[in-house]
Design a protein around this motif. Structure first.
Motif, PDB file in Angstrom:
ATOM      1  N   SER A 209       4.460   0.306  12.332  1.00  0.00           N
ATOM      2  CA  SER A 209       3.203   0.323  13.079  1.00  0.00           C
ATOM      3  C   SER A 209       2.208   1.249  12.384  1.00  0.00           C
ATOM      4  O   SER A 209       2.596   2.291  11.841  1.00  0.00           O
ATOM      5  CB  SER A 209       3.436   0.796  14.512  1.00  0.00           C
ATOM      6  OG  SER A 209       4.331  -0.078  15.176  1.00  0.00           O
ATOM      7  N   PRO A 210       0.934   0.910  12.378  1.00  0.00           N
ATOM      8  CA  PRO A 210      -0.053   1.735  11.674  1.00  0.00           C
ATOM      9  C   PRO A 210      -0.361   3.031  12.415  1.00  0.00           C
ATOM     10  O   PRO A 210      -0.247   3.111  13.641  1.00  0.00           O
ATOM     11  CB  PRO A 210      -1.287   0.828  11.613  1.00  0.00           C
ATOM     12  CG  PRO A 210      -1.133  -0.115  12.757  1.00  0.00           C
ATOM     13  CD  PRO A 210       0.346  -0.318  12.943  1.00  0.00           C
ATOM     14  N   THR A 211      -0.752   4.035  11.651  1.00  0.00           N
ATOM     15  CA  THR A 211      -1.247   5.304  12.166  1.00  0.00           C
ATOM     16  C   THR A 211      -2.645   5.512  11.607  1.00  0.00           C
ATOM     17  O   THR A 211      -2.853   5.363  10.407  1.00  0.00           O
ATOM     18  CB  THR A 211      -0.335   6.469  11.741  1.00  0.00           C
ATOM     19  OG1 THR A 211       0.986   6.240  12.237  1.00  0.00           O
ATOM     20  CG2 THR A 211      -0.848   7.793  12.279  1.00  0.00           C
ATOM     21  N   VAL A 212      -3.608   5.829  12.472  1.00  0.00           N
ATOM     22  CA  VAL A 212      -5.001   5.953  12.051  1.00  0.00           C
ATOM     23  C   VAL A 212      -5.460   7.388  12.259  1.00  0.00           C
ATOM     24  O   VAL A 212      -5.417   7.904  13.380  1.00  0.00           O
ATOM     25  CB  VAL A 212      -5.909   4.983  12.835  1.00  0.00           C
ATOM     26  CG1 VAL A 212      -7.328   5.008  12.264  1.00  0.00           C
ATOM     27  CG2 VAL A 212      -5.340   3.568  12.801  1.00  0.00           C
ATOM     28  N   VAL A 213      -5.900   8.039  11.183  1.00  0.00           N
ATOM     29  CA  VAL A 213      -6.343   9.427  11.239  1.00  0.00           C
ATOM     30  C   VAL A 213      -7.552   9.602  10.334  1.00  0.00           C
ATOM     31  O   VAL A 213      -7.522   9.224   9.155  1.00  0.00           O
ATOM     32  CB  VAL A 213      -5.225  10.397  10.802  1.00  0.00           C
ATOM     33  CG1 VAL A 213      -5.725  11.838  10.812  1.00  0.00           C
ATOM     34  CG2 VAL A 213      -4.007  10.259  11.695  1.00  0.00           C
ATOM     35  N   ASP A 214      -8.634  10.161  10.892  1.00  0.00           N
ATOM     36  CA  ASP A 214      -9.821  10.535  10.110  1.00  0.00           C
ATOM     37  C   ASP A 214     -10.327   9.402   9.224  1.00  0.00           C
ATOM     38  O   ASP A 214     -10.595   9.579   8.024  1.00  0.00           O
ATOM     39  CB  ASP A 214      -9.525  11.765   9.253  1.00  0.00           C
ATOM     40  CG  ASP A 214      -9.248  13.004  10.088  1.00  0.00           C
ATOM     41  OD1 ASP A 214      -9.730  13.067  11.231  1.00  0.00           O
ATOM     42  OD2 ASP A 214      -8.538  13.899   9.603  1.00  0.00           O
ATOM     43  N   GLY A 215     -10.419   8.211   9.795  1.00  0.00           N
ATOM     44  CA  GLY A 215     -11.015   7.091   9.071  1.00  0.00           C
ATOM     45  C   GLY A 215     -10.101   6.391   8.093  1.00  0.00           C
ATOM     46  O   GLY A 215     -10.560   5.544   7.309  1.00  0.00           O
ATOM     47  N   CYS A 220       3.258   1.334   6.486  1.00  0.00           N
ATOM     48  CA  CYS A 220       4.379   1.219   5.546  1.00  0.00           C
ATOM     49  C   CYS A 220       4.914  -0.204   5.521  1.00  0.00           C
ATOM     50  O   CYS A 220       4.714  -0.989   6.442  1.00  0.00           O
ATOM     51  CB  CYS A 220       5.501   2.174   5.926  1.00  0.00           C
ATOM     52  SG  CYS A 220       5.017   3.905   6.060  1.00  0.00           S
ATOM     53  N   GLY A 221       5.645  -0.489   4.455  1.00  0.00           N
ATOM     54  CA  GLY A 221       6.305  -1.777   4.327  1.00  0.00           C
ATOM     55  C   GLY A 221       7.081  -1.810   3.033  1.00  0.00           C
ATOM     56  O   GLY A 221       7.574  -0.796   2.561  1.00  0.00           O
ATOM     57  N   THR A 259       9.888   2.382   9.301  1.00  0.00           N
ATOM     58  CA  THR A 259       9.376   3.303  10.306  1.00  0.00           C
ATOM     59  C   THR A 259       7.873   3.483  10.140  1.00  0.00           C
ATOM     60  O   THR A 259       7.298   3.157   9.103  1.00  0.00           O
ATOM     61  CB  THR A 259      10.058   4.672  10.198  1.00  0.00           C
ATOM     62  OG1 THR A 259       9.731   5.264   8.931  1.00  0.00           O
ATOM     63  CG2 THR A 259      11.554   4.537  10.316  1.00  0.00           C
ATOM     64  N   SER A 260       7.252   4.032  11.167  1.00  0.00           N
ATOM     65  CA  SER A 260       5.818   4.312  11.116  1.00  0.00           C
ATOM     66  C   SER A 260       5.580   5.683  10.517  1.00  0.00           C
ATOM     67  O   SER A 260       6.389   6.597  10.683  1.00  0.00           O
ATOM     68  CB  SER A 260       5.225   4.253  12.529  1.00  0.00           C
ATOM     69  OG  SER A 260       5.449   2.983  13.096  1.00  0.00           O
ATOM     70  N   PRO A 261       4.468   5.863   9.796  1.00  0.00           N
ATOM     71  CA  PRO A 261       4.172   7.171   9.221  1.00  0.00           C
ATOM     72  C   PRO A 261       3.698   8.160  10.280  1.00  0.00           C
ATOM     73  O   PRO A 261       3.094   7.779  11.280  1.00  0.00           O
ATOM     74  CB  PRO A 261       3.056   6.863   8.214  1.00  0.00           C
ATOM     75  CG  PRO A 261       2.398   5.629   8.735  1.00  0.00           C
ATOM     76  CD  PRO A 261       3.468   4.844   9.434  1.00  0.00           C
ATOM     77  N   VAL A 270       7.050  10.134   5.837  1.00  0.00           N
ATOM     78  CA  VAL A 270       7.691   8.835   6.016  1.00  0.00           C
ATOM     79  C   VAL A 270       9.145   8.947   5.589  1.00  0.00           C
ATOM     80  O   VAL A 270       9.543   9.887   4.892  1.00  0.00           O
ATOM     81  CB  VAL A 270       6.998   7.712   5.199  1.00  0.00           C
ATOM     82  CG1 VAL A 270       5.599   7.448   5.715  1.00  0.00           C
ATOM     83  CG2 VAL A 270       6.973   8.068   3.716  1.00  0.00           C
ATOM     84  N   SER A 271       9.945   7.963   5.989  1.00  0.00           N
ATOM     85  CA  SER A 271      11.346   7.902   5.580  1.00  0.00           C
ATOM     86  C   SER A 271      11.706   6.460   5.282  1.00  0.00           C
ATOM     87  O   SER A 271      11.122   5.529   5.840  1.00  0.00           O
ATOM     88  CB  SER A 271      12.252   8.469   6.674  1.00  0.00           C
ATOM     89  OG  SER A 271      12.017   7.817   7.912  1.00  0.00           O
TER      90      SER A 271
END
Length: 366
Positions: A209-215, A220-221, A259-261, A270-271
């Protein structure tokens, strides 16, 4: 004693440390279930715990901090449904309502205190996507290849958008935009009010799933430029401009990342499936350090107060320094770890062995 190898761009070194430092934290079983603990959310002293599997179908439990049952909700079809009816995602909790999705194809809205059903909405496929709630709307993906926007009050569909494959990723909503990944290997940015596509970008893989921070959107994939077979190809972490969809940088990992970042400050954590944990510069994509656990990791890293917590399928929870990747402690668990969640001074651990446990960290970890 166990040996770990860490790497950063300037030097390499090995760290030896006690793998079971029980002076650092203690693990206490809170409750046992009939199936795997799939997702955990904590709010106002209550744990909302989603379980699912072939043994007993899908359930959502509301528990007090000591594990005492407040209520239990059963998905509509349970084991009678062709998909097992289990819950394979985390609930979303608002002031008065808990939203949860099930492989029985439904999204449910439940009253927080009593578990009374406010509404339910049926898609045309199983749901492994965790619902996200923003500005009175519930957003969720489905195996029917659609992303849905539902009115949070009554469940009325506001819009749906078809992608090229199943949507197991959970949406992230920032600045009137829904970011979500599909199994068609595309990252989509959709208008949150209309569902119209703002942009899309090929990123490989659809479980993260995406994580959105500061634009910036971090997702991951696998690396689609890797010519090896899917079983052996490497993973990738992408940083994408949230407004226009331009790729800012790509970091290549040793194995596929499901996993999501987690983003804290200027670092992305990330892992991958090979058991490596990475700290990567959020601005440049440069690796800061890498730690090898030797365990398969499917739970996203959880970062709190300078410590990275990792749950593994190798029956352990790791606490790692966010600064340099040094192992602070590792706790043995009785079962493989499916999820780790924060909760009011504790860490909650859900396992494939049907246990919900709590880690009581030392004051320095809180």
């Amino acid at each position: 004693m166990a040996q770990f190898r860490m790497h950063n761009p300037t030097h390499r070194f090995d760290v030896e440390c006690d793998m079971t430092d029980h002076d650092a934290a203690t693990l206490t079983t809170q409750r046992e279930f009939s199936d795997t603990v799939r997702g955990i959310a904590v709010r106002d002293g209550t744990m909302y715990c989603a379980t699912g599997g072939w043994t007993d179908g899908g359930h959502l439990y509301a528990l007090d901090r000591d594990g005492t049952l407040r209520w239990r909700f059963d998905s509509v079809a349970g084991l009678a449904h062709e998909n097992g009816g289990w819950i394979d995602s985390s609930p979303a909790v608002s002031d008065e309502t808990v939203y949860v999705a099930s492989k029985d194809t439904h999204v449910y809205a439940l009253e927080r205190e009593t578990c009374a059903k406010r509404w339910q909405y049926q898609t045309r496929g199983r749901i492994a996507s965790s619902p996200a709630v923003a500005d009175g709307t519930v957003y969720v993906g489905s195996d029917d290849a659609h992303v849905y926007a539902l009115d949070a009050t009554d469940g009325t569909q506001q819009w749906s958008v078809r992608t090229g494959n199943m949507v197991k990723s959970s949406p992230a909503i920032v600045d009137n935009t829904v970011y979500v990944v599909s199994d068609d290997d595309m990252l989509y940015a959709l208008d949150s009010e209309t569902g119209s596509e703002r942009w899309s970008l090929a990123v490989g893989g659809g479980q993260s799933s995406p994580t959105v921070v500061d634009g910036t959107v971090y997702v991951c994939g696998y690396d689609p430029d890797d010519a090896r077979s899917l079983e052996s190809m490497s993973g990738a972490l992408y940083a994408v401009d949230a407004v226009c969809g331009d790729l800012q940088w790509k970091f290549q990992a040793a194995d596929i990342i499901v996993t999501s970042p987690s983003v804290v400050g200027d670092t992305v954590f990330v892992s991958d499936l090979s058991g490596f944990v990475y700290a990567v510069s959020a601005k440049t994509g440069t690796q800061q350090w890498r730690l090898s656990t030797g365990d398969t990791i499917v739970a996203p890293p959880l970062v709190r107060s300078g410590t990275v917590y990792i749950g593994s399928k190798g029956h352990g929870v790791y606490a790692v320094s966010a600064d340099d990747g040094g192992l602070l402690w590792r706790l043995e668990t009785d079962d493989a770890v499916a999820t780790v969640a924060p909760g009011e001074g504790r860490l909650y651990v859900g396992s494939y062995g049907c246990r919900l446990s709590a880690i009581m960290a030392t004051p320095s970890d809180e």
